[in-house]
Design a protein around this motif. Sequence first.
Motif: not given
Length: 547
Positions: A193-195, A221-230, A236-241, A284-288
Amino acid sequence: MAGRTHTVTNQAPPLTGYDVFTSDRALTEAVRRHLPADLREEALAELSGTGRAGGALQTQEWSRQAGANPPVLRTHDRFGHRVDEVDFHPAWHRLLGKGVSAGLTDAWSRPGGHVRRAAGFVVWTQVEAGTCGPLSTTHAAVPALRADPGPAAEWVPRLTSRVYDRELRPARLKAGVLFGTGLTERQGGSDLRATTTAARPLAEDGTYELTGHKWFCSAPMSDGFLVLARAPGGLTCFLVPRVLADGTRNVFLIQRLKDTLGDRSNACAEVEFAGTWARRVGEEGRGPAVITGTLAAARFDRVLGSAGLMRQAVAQAVHHCGYREVSGGMLVDRPLMRNVLADLAVESEAATTLGLRLAAAHDAAEGGDEREAALLRLAVPAAKYWVTKRCAPVVLEAAECLGGDGYVEESGMPRLVRESPLHSIGEGAANVQALEVLRTLGREPEVLDAYLTEVGRARGADHRLDAAIRELLTELADLAAAEGRARLLAERLALVLQGALLVRYAPPEVADAFCASRLGGDGGTAFGTLPPSLDLASVVRRARPEV
Protein backbone atom coordinates in the motif's frame (compact mmCIF):
# COMPACT_ATOMS: atom_id res chain seq x y z
CA MET A 1 56.93 -37.51 -5.56
CA ALA A 2 58.59 -34.33 -4.26
CA GLY A 3 56.62 -32.65 -1.48
CA ARG A 4 54.46 -35.71 -0.82
CA THR A 5 53.99 -36.02 2.93
CA HIS A 6 51.08 -38.38 3.33
CA THR A 7 48.55 -40.60 1.64
CA VAL A 8 44.98 -39.29 1.60
CA THR A 9 42.61 -41.80 3.18
CA ASN A 10 39.29 -41.92 5.01
CA GLN A 11 37.64 -39.36 2.74
CA ALA A 12 34.13 -39.58 1.33
CA PRO A 13 34.03 -39.55 -2.49
CA PRO A 14 32.12 -36.66 -4.11
CA LEU A 15 28.37 -37.18 -4.29
CA THR A 16 28.16 -37.20 -8.06
CA GLY A 17 27.04 -39.40 -10.93
CA TYR A 18 23.70 -40.19 -9.33
CA ASP A 19 20.00 -39.56 -9.96
CA VAL A 20 18.94 -36.73 -7.64
CA PHE A 21 15.29 -37.65 -8.11
CA THR A 22 15.14 -41.43 -7.78
CA SER A 23 17.62 -41.43 -4.87
CA ASP A 24 15.10 -39.36 -2.88
CA ARG A 25 12.60 -41.95 -1.72
CA ALA A 26 10.23 -39.48 -0.08
CA LEU A 27 10.01 -37.47 -3.30
CA THR A 28 9.56 -40.38 -5.68
CA GLU A 29 6.91 -41.94 -3.44
CA ALA A 30 5.03 -38.63 -3.31
CA VAL A 31 5.00 -38.35 -7.11
CA ARG A 32 3.68 -41.91 -7.41
CA ARG A 33 1.07 -41.18 -4.76
CA HIS A 34 -0.29 -37.95 -6.17
CA LEU A 35 -0.28 -38.62 -9.92
CA PRO A 36 -2.97 -40.71 -11.61
CA ALA A 37 -1.79 -44.01 -13.05
CA ASP A 38 -1.97 -42.89 -16.68
CA LEU A 39 0.52 -40.05 -16.03
CA ARG A 40 2.78 -41.76 -13.54
CA GLU A 41 5.36 -43.61 -15.61
CA GLU A 42 5.92 -40.80 -18.08
CA ALA A 43 6.39 -38.32 -15.24
CA LEU A 44 8.77 -40.60 -13.34
CA ALA A 45 10.88 -41.11 -16.46
CA GLU A 46 11.00 -37.38 -17.16
CA LEU A 47 11.90 -36.54 -13.56
CA SER A 48 14.56 -39.22 -13.52
CA GLY A 49 16.09 -37.56 -16.59
CA THR A 50 16.16 -34.26 -14.73
CA GLY A 51 17.62 -36.04 -11.70
CA ARG A 52 20.39 -37.70 -13.71
CA ALA A 53 21.26 -34.40 -15.35
CA GLY A 54 21.36 -32.75 -11.93
CA GLY A 55 23.63 -35.38 -10.44
CA ALA A 56 26.07 -35.42 -13.37
CA LEU A 57 29.62 -34.23 -12.80
CA GLN A 58 29.37 -31.76 -15.70
CA THR A 59 26.25 -30.13 -14.29
CA GLN A 60 27.85 -29.86 -10.86
CA GLU A 61 30.86 -28.17 -12.46
CA TRP A 62 28.56 -25.67 -14.20
CA SER A 63 26.98 -24.95 -10.84
CA ARG A 64 30.39 -24.29 -9.33
CA GLN A 65 31.34 -22.01 -12.22
CA ALA A 66 28.09 -20.05 -12.03
CA GLY A 67 28.63 -19.44 -8.31
CA ALA A 68 32.29 -18.51 -8.76
CA ASN A 69 31.50 -15.97 -11.50
CA PRO A 70 28.71 -13.66 -10.31
CA PRO A 71 26.67 -11.62 -12.81
CA VAL A 72 27.98 -8.22 -13.84
CA LEU A 73 25.89 -5.12 -14.59
CA ARG A 74 26.68 -3.35 -17.86
CA THR A 75 24.84 -0.02 -17.95
CA HIS A 76 26.29 1.36 -21.23
CA ASP A 77 27.75 0.02 -24.44
CA ARG A 78 31.12 1.11 -25.86
CA PHE A 79 29.51 4.11 -27.57
CA GLY A 80 27.88 5.43 -24.40
CA HIS A 81 24.36 4.21 -25.18
CA ARG A 82 22.37 3.03 -22.18
CA VAL A 83 21.78 -0.75 -22.39
CA ASP A 84 21.17 -1.85 -18.77
CA GLU A 85 22.09 -5.47 -19.31
CA VAL A 86 23.27 -8.12 -16.87
CA ASP A 87 26.02 -10.42 -18.12
CA PHE A 88 26.11 -13.98 -16.78
CA HIS A 89 28.71 -16.70 -17.03
CA PRO A 90 27.98 -19.26 -19.80
CA ALA A 91 27.45 -21.93 -17.13
CA TRP A 92 24.49 -19.94 -15.79
CA HIS A 93 22.81 -19.99 -19.20
CA ARG A 94 23.41 -23.74 -19.58
CA LEU A 95 21.82 -24.41 -16.18
CA LEU A 96 18.90 -22.04 -16.73
CA GLY A 97 18.29 -23.55 -20.15
CA LYS A 98 18.13 -27.03 -18.65
CA GLY A 99 15.66 -25.81 -16.04
CA VAL A 100 13.40 -24.32 -18.71
CA SER A 101 13.60 -27.42 -20.91
CA ALA A 102 12.67 -29.55 -17.86
CA GLY A 103 9.34 -27.70 -17.65
CA LEU A 104 10.11 -25.75 -14.46
CA THR A 105 8.36 -22.62 -15.73
CA ASP A 106 5.11 -24.44 -16.39
CA ALA A 107 2.70 -26.29 -14.16
CA TRP A 108 -0.34 -24.83 -15.87
CA SER A 109 -0.67 -26.50 -19.28
CA ARG A 110 -0.74 -30.25 -18.59
CA PRO A 111 -2.54 -32.69 -16.29
CA GLY A 112 -0.71 -33.26 -13.02
CA GLY A 113 1.48 -30.32 -13.91
CA HIS A 114 1.88 -28.95 -10.41
CA VAL A 115 3.04 -32.26 -8.93
CA ARG A 116 5.44 -32.86 -11.80
CA ARG A 117 6.86 -29.35 -11.69
CA ALA A 118 7.09 -29.32 -7.87
CA ALA A 119 9.18 -32.49 -7.88
CA GLY A 120 11.41 -31.08 -10.62
CA PHE A 121 11.80 -27.82 -8.72
CA VAL A 122 12.88 -29.70 -5.57
CA VAL A 123 15.45 -31.54 -7.68
CA TRP A 124 16.78 -28.46 -9.48
CA THR A 125 17.09 -26.44 -6.28
CA GLN A 126 19.64 -29.04 -5.20
CA VAL A 127 21.59 -28.51 -8.41
CA GLU A 128 21.78 -24.71 -8.60
CA ALA A 129 19.38 -22.73 -6.46
CA GLY A 130 20.20 -19.42 -8.14
CA THR A 131 18.63 -20.37 -11.46
CA CYS A 132 15.45 -21.35 -9.62
CA GLY A 133 14.76 -17.64 -8.99
CA PRO A 134 13.88 -16.74 -12.61
CA LEU A 135 12.28 -20.16 -13.12
CA SER A 136 9.98 -19.38 -10.19
CA THR A 137 9.08 -15.81 -11.13
CA THR A 138 8.36 -16.87 -14.71
CA HIS A 139 6.08 -19.68 -13.58
CA ALA A 140 4.37 -17.48 -10.98
CA ALA A 141 3.57 -14.71 -13.50
CA VAL A 142 0.91 -16.85 -15.20
CA PRO A 143 -1.93 -16.38 -12.65
CA ALA A 144 -1.64 -12.58 -12.82
CA LEU A 145 -1.53 -12.47 -16.61
CA ARG A 146 -4.61 -14.67 -16.80
CA ALA A 147 -6.55 -11.73 -15.34
CA ASP A 148 -6.37 -10.00 -18.72
CA PRO A 149 -7.04 -11.92 -21.98
CA GLY A 150 -4.88 -9.62 -24.10
CA PRO A 151 -1.55 -9.96 -22.27
CA ALA A 152 -2.34 -13.59 -21.45
CA ALA A 153 -2.74 -14.55 -25.12
CA GLU A 154 0.53 -12.88 -26.07
CA TRP A 155 2.74 -13.91 -23.14
CA VAL A 156 1.49 -17.07 -21.40
CA PRO A 157 2.37 -19.50 -24.24
CA ARG A 158 5.91 -18.13 -24.22
CA LEU A 159 6.17 -18.18 -20.42
CA THR A 160 5.22 -21.86 -20.34
CA SER A 161 7.46 -22.79 -23.26
CA ARG A 162 10.38 -25.20 -22.88
CA VAL A 163 12.59 -23.06 -25.09
CA TYR A 164 15.24 -20.87 -23.48
CA ASP A 165 16.02 -17.80 -25.58
CA ARG A 166 18.47 -15.47 -23.84
CA GLU A 167 18.40 -12.72 -26.47
CA LEU A 168 16.61 -9.44 -25.72
CA ARG A 169 14.12 -8.84 -28.53
CA PRO A 170 10.35 -8.35 -28.92
CA ALA A 171 8.30 -11.14 -27.38
CA ARG A 172 6.55 -11.84 -30.69
CA LEU A 173 9.91 -12.95 -32.11
CA LYS A 174 10.71 -15.36 -29.27
CA ALA A 175 9.60 -18.94 -28.65
CA GLY A 176 10.21 -18.62 -24.91
CA VAL A 177 10.50 -15.77 -22.41
CA LEU A 178 11.37 -15.17 -18.77
CA PHE A 179 9.58 -12.91 -16.31
CA GLY A 180 10.66 -11.05 -13.20
CA THR A 181 8.78 -8.99 -10.62
CA GLY A 182 9.10 -5.45 -9.30
CA LEU A 183 6.85 -4.97 -6.29
CA THR A 184 8.99 -3.80 -3.36
CA GLU A 185 9.90 -0.16 -2.83
CA ARG A 186 12.41 1.13 -0.32
CA GLN A 187 9.87 2.99 1.82
CA GLY A 188 7.32 0.16 1.89
CA GLY A 189 8.95 -3.26 2.02
CA SER A 190 6.16 -5.82 2.31
CA ASP A 191 3.55 -3.06 2.64
CA LEU A 192 2.45 -2.76 -0.97
CA ARG A 193 0.00 0.00 0.00
CA ALA A 194 3.03 2.26 0.39
CA THR A 195 3.83 2.03 -3.34
CA THR A 196 4.65 5.43 -4.86
CA THR A 197 5.53 4.51 -8.46
CA ALA A 198 3.11 6.51 -10.62
CA ALA A 199 1.32 5.37 -13.78
CA ARG A 200 0.10 8.02 -16.24
CA PRO A 201 -2.40 6.85 -18.89
CA LEU A 202 -1.30 7.18 -22.53
CA ALA A 203 -3.48 7.68 -25.58
CA GLU A 204 -3.68 3.97 -26.45
CA ASP A 205 -6.19 2.20 -24.23
CA GLY A 206 -4.55 0.12 -21.49
CA THR A 207 -1.10 1.66 -21.89
CA TYR A 208 0.68 3.86 -19.36
CA GLU A 209 3.92 5.64 -18.61
CA LEU A 210 5.59 4.68 -15.32
CA THR A 211 7.75 6.88 -13.11
CA GLY A 212 9.30 5.58 -9.91
CA HIS A 213 11.62 2.96 -8.47
CA LYS A 214 11.72 -0.63 -7.24
CA TRP A 215 14.05 -1.49 -4.36
CA PHE A 216 14.10 -5.21 -5.20
CA CYS A 217 13.55 -6.28 -8.80
CA SER A 218 14.02 -9.99 -9.36
CA ALA A 219 15.55 -11.53 -12.49
CA PRO A 220 16.51 -8.17 -14.09
CA MET A 221 17.68 -9.88 -17.30
CA SER A 222 14.11 -11.02 -18.05
CA ASP A 223 11.91 -10.22 -21.03
CA GLY A 224 9.11 -8.75 -18.94
CA PHE A 225 8.12 -7.80 -15.42
CA LEU A 226 5.02 -7.59 -13.29
CA VAL A 227 5.01 -4.22 -11.56
CA LEU A 228 2.66 -2.44 -9.17
CA ALA A 229 2.11 1.29 -9.66
CA ARG A 230 -0.48 3.93 -8.77
CA ALA A 231 -2.83 4.73 -11.64
CA PRO A 232 -5.65 7.32 -11.35
CA GLY A 233 -7.95 4.50 -10.22
CA GLY A 234 -5.60 3.19 -7.55
CA LEU A 235 -2.92 0.54 -7.14
CA THR A 236 -2.73 -1.39 -10.41
CA CYS A 237 -0.76 -4.26 -11.91
CA PHE A 238 1.30 -3.61 -15.05
CA LEU A 239 3.33 -5.59 -17.53
CA VAL A 240 6.65 -3.90 -18.34
CA PRO A 241 8.42 -5.40 -21.38
CA ARG A 242 12.19 -4.99 -21.69
CA VAL A 243 11.93 -4.58 -25.47
CA LEU A 244 9.04 -2.80 -27.16
CA ALA A 245 7.14 -4.16 -30.15
CA ASP A 246 9.19 -2.06 -32.61
CA GLY A 247 12.46 -3.49 -31.28
CA THR A 248 13.56 -0.47 -29.22
CA ARG A 249 14.58 -0.86 -25.59
CA ASN A 250 12.06 0.18 -22.98
CA VAL A 251 13.26 2.59 -20.31
CA PHE A 252 14.44 0.20 -17.59
CA LEU A 253 17.30 1.74 -15.67
CA ILE A 254 19.22 -0.76 -13.57
CA GLN A 255 20.87 1.32 -10.86
CA ARG A 256 22.85 -1.50 -9.27
CA LEU A 257 22.81 -5.20 -8.52
CA LYS A 258 22.17 -6.12 -4.91
CA ASP A 259 25.09 -7.63 -3.00
CA THR A 260 23.03 -10.27 -1.21
CA LEU A 261 23.69 -12.99 1.34
CA GLY A 262 22.42 -15.90 -0.76
CA ASP A 263 23.67 -17.62 -3.90
CA ARG A 264 26.22 -15.73 -5.96
CA SER A 265 24.99 -16.81 -9.39
CA ASN A 266 21.63 -15.00 -9.50
CA ALA A 267 20.93 -11.28 -9.86
CA CYS A 268 18.56 -8.94 -8.05
CA ALA A 269 18.51 -5.24 -8.87
CA GLU A 270 17.36 -1.77 -7.97
CA VAL A 271 15.62 -0.23 -10.98
CA GLU A 272 14.20 3.14 -11.96
CA PHE A 273 11.28 3.86 -14.27
CA ALA A 274 11.45 7.21 -16.06
CA GLY A 275 8.83 7.36 -18.80
CA THR A 276 8.71 3.57 -18.97
CA TRP A 277 6.04 2.06 -21.22
CA ALA A 278 3.69 -0.42 -19.54
CA ARG A 279 0.48 -2.29 -20.27
CA ARG A 280 -2.20 -2.57 -17.63
CA VAL A 281 -3.05 -6.09 -16.42
CA GLY A 282 -6.60 -6.24 -15.08
CA GLU A 283 -8.61 -3.21 -14.03
CA GLU A 284 -7.27 -0.04 -12.45
CA GLY A 285 -7.22 -0.25 -8.67
CA ARG A 286 -7.27 -4.06 -8.71
CA GLY A 287 -3.51 -4.59 -8.54
CA PRO A 288 -3.36 -6.45 -5.21
CA ALA A 289 -6.18 -8.79 -6.28
CA VAL A 290 -4.56 -9.44 -9.67
CA ILE A 291 -1.24 -10.50 -8.17
CA THR A 292 -2.75 -12.66 -5.41
CA GLY A 293 -2.30 -15.86 -7.41
CA THR A 294 1.20 -14.87 -8.43
CA LEU A 295 2.23 -14.24 -4.83
CA ALA A 296 0.70 -17.56 -3.76
CA ALA A 297 2.61 -19.42 -6.48
CA ALA A 298 5.86 -17.69 -5.56
CA ARG A 299 5.34 -18.41 -1.86
CA PHE A 300 4.70 -22.05 -2.60
CA ASP A 301 7.98 -22.17 -4.50
CA ARG A 302 9.69 -20.95 -1.33
CA VAL A 303 8.38 -24.07 0.40
CA LEU A 304 9.66 -26.27 -2.42
CA GLY A 305 12.99 -24.44 -2.53
CA SER A 306 13.49 -24.96 1.19
CA ALA A 307 12.60 -28.65 0.82
CA GLY A 308 15.19 -28.95 -1.94
CA LEU A 309 17.94 -27.26 0.07
CA MET A 310 17.19 -29.43 3.09
CA ARG A 311 17.22 -32.59 1.02
CA GLN A 312 20.58 -31.80 -0.58
CA ALA A 313 22.12 -30.88 2.78
CA VAL A 314 20.88 -34.11 4.37
CA ALA A 315 21.99 -36.18 1.37
CA GLN A 316 25.49 -34.72 1.60
CA ALA A 317 25.66 -35.30 5.36
CA VAL A 318 24.46 -38.92 5.22
CA HIS A 319 26.74 -39.62 2.24
CA HIS A 320 29.77 -38.21 4.06
CA CYS A 321 29.09 -40.10 7.27
CA GLY A 322 28.53 -43.31 5.34
CA TYR A 323 32.14 -43.26 4.15
CA ARG A 324 33.90 -41.61 7.08
CA GLU A 325 35.52 -44.04 9.52
CA VAL A 326 36.00 -43.19 13.18
CA SER A 327 37.11 -45.38 16.09
CA GLY A 328 37.10 -48.48 13.93
CA GLY A 329 33.60 -48.03 12.53
CA MET A 330 31.62 -45.87 10.15
CA LEU A 331 30.53 -42.49 11.46
CA VAL A 332 26.97 -43.14 10.27
CA ASP A 333 26.77 -46.08 12.69
CA ARG A 334 27.80 -44.15 15.79
CA PRO A 335 24.66 -43.75 17.96
CA LEU A 336 24.93 -39.99 18.45
CA MET A 337 25.68 -39.18 14.80
CA ARG A 338 22.91 -41.54 13.73
CA ASN A 339 20.54 -39.59 15.98
CA VAL A 340 21.55 -36.29 14.35
CA LEU A 341 21.22 -37.66 10.82
CA ALA A 342 17.86 -39.27 11.53
CA ASP A 343 16.52 -36.05 13.04
CA LEU A 344 17.61 -34.09 9.97
CA ALA A 345 16.15 -36.72 7.65
CA VAL A 346 12.79 -36.58 9.39
CA GLU A 347 12.65 -32.80 8.98
CA SER A 348 13.58 -33.08 5.32
CA GLU A 349 10.99 -35.75 4.59
CA ALA A 350 8.27 -33.79 6.39
CA ALA A 351 9.00 -30.75 4.20
CA THR A 352 8.99 -32.78 0.98
CA THR A 353 5.82 -34.66 1.87
CA LEU A 354 3.96 -31.45 2.67
CA GLY A 355 5.23 -29.71 -0.45
CA LEU A 356 4.06 -32.46 -2.80
CA ARG A 357 0.69 -32.73 -1.05
CA LEU A 358 0.14 -29.03 -1.65
CA ALA A 359 1.22 -29.45 -5.26
CA ALA A 360 -1.51 -32.08 -5.63
CA ALA A 361 -3.96 -29.62 -4.09
CA HIS A 362 -2.94 -27.07 -6.74
CA ASP A 363 -3.72 -29.56 -9.49
CA ALA A 364 -7.10 -30.33 -7.93
CA ALA A 365 -7.88 -26.62 -7.47
CA GLU A 366 -7.03 -25.97 -11.12
CA GLY A 367 -9.65 -28.58 -11.93
CA GLY A 368 -12.28 -26.74 -9.88
CA ASP A 369 -12.03 -28.48 -6.49
CA GLU A 370 -13.12 -25.76 -4.06
CA ARG A 371 -12.15 -27.70 -0.93
CA GLU A 372 -8.58 -28.15 -2.15
CA ALA A 373 -8.44 -24.47 -3.10
CA ALA A 374 -9.58 -23.59 0.43
CA LEU A 375 -6.92 -25.85 1.92
CA LEU A 376 -4.26 -24.05 -0.09
CA ARG A 377 -5.31 -20.61 1.15
CA LEU A 378 -4.51 -21.66 4.71
CA ALA A 379 -1.82 -24.29 4.23
CA VAL A 380 0.45 -22.36 1.85
CA PRO A 381 1.15 -19.41 4.22
CA ALA A 382 1.46 -21.83 7.17
CA ALA A 383 3.89 -24.00 5.22
CA LYS A 384 5.75 -20.96 3.92
CA TYR A 385 6.16 -19.80 7.51
CA TRP A 386 7.27 -23.09 9.04
CA VAL A 387 9.17 -25.00 6.33
CA THR A 388 11.27 -22.00 5.35
CA LYS A 389 12.03 -21.33 9.04
CA ARG A 390 13.34 -24.87 9.44
CA CYS A 391 15.59 -24.69 6.39
CA ALA A 392 18.52 -22.73 7.84
CA PRO A 393 18.97 -24.80 11.04
CA VAL A 394 18.75 -28.05 9.05
CA VAL A 395 21.37 -26.93 6.55
CA LEU A 396 23.68 -25.60 9.26
CA GLU A 397 23.48 -28.84 11.25
CA ALA A 398 24.06 -30.91 8.11
CA ALA A 399 27.15 -28.84 7.27
CA GLU A 400 28.48 -29.52 10.76
CA CYS A 401 28.19 -33.26 10.10
CA LEU A 402 31.03 -32.83 7.60
CA GLY A 403 33.21 -31.20 10.25
CA GLY A 404 35.76 -28.74 8.86
CA ASP A 405 35.10 -29.98 5.33
CA GLY A 406 31.59 -28.57 5.57
CA TYR A 407 33.08 -25.12 6.15
CA VAL A 408 35.09 -25.25 2.92
CA GLU A 409 33.58 -23.88 -0.29
CA GLU A 410 34.62 -26.93 -2.31
CA SER A 411 32.20 -29.08 -0.32
CA GLY A 412 29.23 -27.08 -1.61
CA MET A 413 27.81 -26.79 1.89
CA PRO A 414 28.60 -23.08 2.38
CA ARG A 415 26.55 -22.35 -0.75
CA LEU A 416 23.57 -24.14 0.78
CA VAL A 417 24.09 -22.31 4.07
CA ARG A 418 24.12 -18.91 2.36
CA GLU A 419 20.96 -19.72 0.46
CA SER A 420 19.04 -21.25 3.38
CA PRO A 421 17.62 -18.01 4.95
CA LEU A 422 16.35 -16.65 1.63
CA HIS A 423 13.06 -18.47 1.37
CA SER A 424 11.86 -17.27 4.76
CA ILE A 425 12.40 -13.65 3.68
CA GLY A 426 11.24 -13.71 0.05
CA GLU A 427 7.61 -13.03 -0.90
CA GLY A 428 6.72 -11.91 2.61
CA ALA A 429 8.81 -12.72 5.65
CA ALA A 430 7.72 -14.85 8.61
CA ASN A 431 5.47 -12.29 10.30
CA VAL A 432 3.69 -11.58 7.02
CA GLN A 433 2.91 -15.28 6.60
CA ALA A 434 1.79 -15.75 10.21
CA LEU A 435 -0.56 -12.76 9.97
CA GLU A 436 -1.88 -14.06 6.65
CA VAL A 437 -2.75 -17.33 8.40
CA LEU A 438 -4.63 -15.37 11.05
CA ARG A 439 -6.48 -13.18 8.55
CA THR A 440 -7.46 -16.17 6.43
CA LEU A 441 -8.88 -18.01 9.44
CA GLY A 442 -10.85 -14.93 10.43
CA ARG A 443 -12.44 -14.16 7.09
CA GLU A 444 -12.83 -17.59 5.44
CA PRO A 445 -14.38 -20.25 7.69
CA GLU A 446 -14.24 -22.81 4.89
CA VAL A 447 -10.42 -22.97 5.03
CA LEU A 448 -10.51 -24.44 8.52
CA ASP A 449 -13.07 -27.02 7.45
CA ALA A 450 -10.80 -28.06 4.59
CA TYR A 451 -7.77 -28.23 6.87
CA LEU A 452 -9.54 -30.28 9.55
CA THR A 453 -10.87 -32.65 6.91
CA GLU A 454 -7.32 -33.22 5.70
CA VAL A 455 -5.72 -33.83 9.10
CA GLY A 456 -8.79 -35.77 10.23
CA ARG A 457 -7.96 -38.51 7.73
CA ALA A 458 -5.11 -39.55 10.03
CA ARG A 459 -7.05 -39.45 13.30
CA GLY A 460 -6.76 -42.57 15.42
CA ALA A 461 -3.45 -43.65 13.85
CA ASP A 462 -1.15 -42.04 16.45
CA HIS A 463 -2.08 -40.87 19.94
CA ARG A 464 0.41 -37.99 19.84
CA LEU A 465 -1.10 -36.68 16.63
CA ASP A 466 -4.59 -36.98 18.09
CA ALA A 467 -3.53 -35.00 21.16
CA ALA A 468 -1.90 -32.34 18.96
CA ILE A 469 -5.12 -31.96 16.94
CA ARG A 470 -7.12 -31.48 20.15
CA GLU A 471 -4.67 -28.87 21.41
CA LEU A 472 -4.81 -27.06 18.07
CA LEU A 473 -8.60 -26.94 18.18
CA THR A 474 -8.35 -25.32 21.62
CA GLU A 475 -5.98 -22.71 20.19
CA LEU A 476 -8.31 -22.05 17.26
CA ALA A 477 -11.34 -21.61 19.49
CA ASP A 478 -10.21 -18.13 20.53
CA LEU A 479 -8.72 -15.97 17.78
CA ALA A 480 -9.56 -12.68 19.46
CA ALA A 481 -6.42 -10.62 20.05
CA ALA A 482 -4.39 -13.51 18.57
CA GLU A 483 -1.82 -11.43 16.67
CA GLY A 484 0.82 -11.88 19.37
CA ARG A 485 0.64 -15.65 19.01
CA ALA A 486 0.22 -15.78 15.24
CA ARG A 487 3.61 -17.43 14.75
CA LEU A 488 2.81 -20.16 17.24
CA LEU A 489 -0.51 -20.79 15.55
CA ALA A 490 1.09 -21.03 12.09
CA GLU A 491 3.74 -23.39 13.45
CA ARG A 492 1.17 -25.72 15.01
CA LEU A 493 -0.99 -25.75 11.90
CA ALA A 494 2.04 -26.78 9.82
CA LEU A 495 3.31 -29.36 12.29
CA VAL A 496 -0.06 -31.07 12.69
CA LEU A 497 -0.51 -31.18 8.91
CA GLN A 498 2.99 -32.62 8.45
CA GLY A 499 2.35 -35.17 11.17
CA ALA A 500 -0.96 -36.24 9.63
CA LEU A 501 0.66 -36.69 6.21
CA LEU A 502 3.59 -38.69 7.57
CA VAL A 503 1.33 -40.94 9.62
CA ARG A 504 -0.63 -41.71 6.46
CA TYR A 505 2.18 -41.97 3.93
CA ALA A 506 5.66 -42.34 5.46
CA PRO A 507 7.25 -45.53 6.80
CA PRO A 508 6.34 -46.14 10.46
CA GLU A 509 9.84 -45.31 11.71
CA VAL A 510 9.69 -41.84 10.10
CA ALA A 511 6.20 -41.05 11.33
CA ASP A 512 7.04 -42.34 14.79
CA ALA A 513 10.13 -40.15 15.04
CA PHE A 514 8.22 -37.08 13.86
CA CYS A 515 5.26 -37.55 16.18
CA ALA A 516 7.46 -38.32 19.18
CA SER A 517 9.72 -35.29 18.75
CA ARG A 518 7.61 -32.66 16.97
CA LEU A 519 4.20 -33.41 18.48
CA GLY A 520 4.82 -35.47 21.61
CA GLY A 521 7.58 -33.36 23.13
CA ASP A 522 9.86 -36.39 23.51
CA GLY A 523 13.23 -34.85 22.71
CA GLY A 524 15.18 -31.62 22.94
CA THR A 525 15.23 -28.44 20.89
CA ALA A 526 18.48 -29.17 19.03
CA PHE A 527 18.81 -31.75 16.26
CA GLY A 528 20.12 -35.11 17.45
CA THR A 529 17.88 -35.37 20.51
CA LEU A 530 15.42 -37.99 19.26
CA PRO A 531 14.44 -40.73 21.72
CA PRO A 532 17.03 -43.51 21.25
CA SER A 533 14.30 -46.15 21.44
CA LEU A 534 13.21 -45.26 17.90
CA ASP A 535 14.37 -47.13 14.78
CA LEU A 536 16.83 -44.44 13.76
CA ALA A 537 19.00 -46.69 11.60
CA SER A 538 16.10 -47.27 9.20
CA VAL A 539 15.39 -43.54 9.00
CA VAL A 540 19.01 -42.86 8.04
CA ARG A 541 19.14 -45.69 5.49
CA ARG A 542 16.05 -44.27 3.82
CA ALA A 543 17.68 -40.84 3.52
CA ARG A 544 20.97 -42.08 2.04
CA PRO A 545 21.33 -41.30 -1.68
CA GLU A 546 22.21 -44.25 -3.90
CA VAL A 547 25.23 -43.54 -6.08
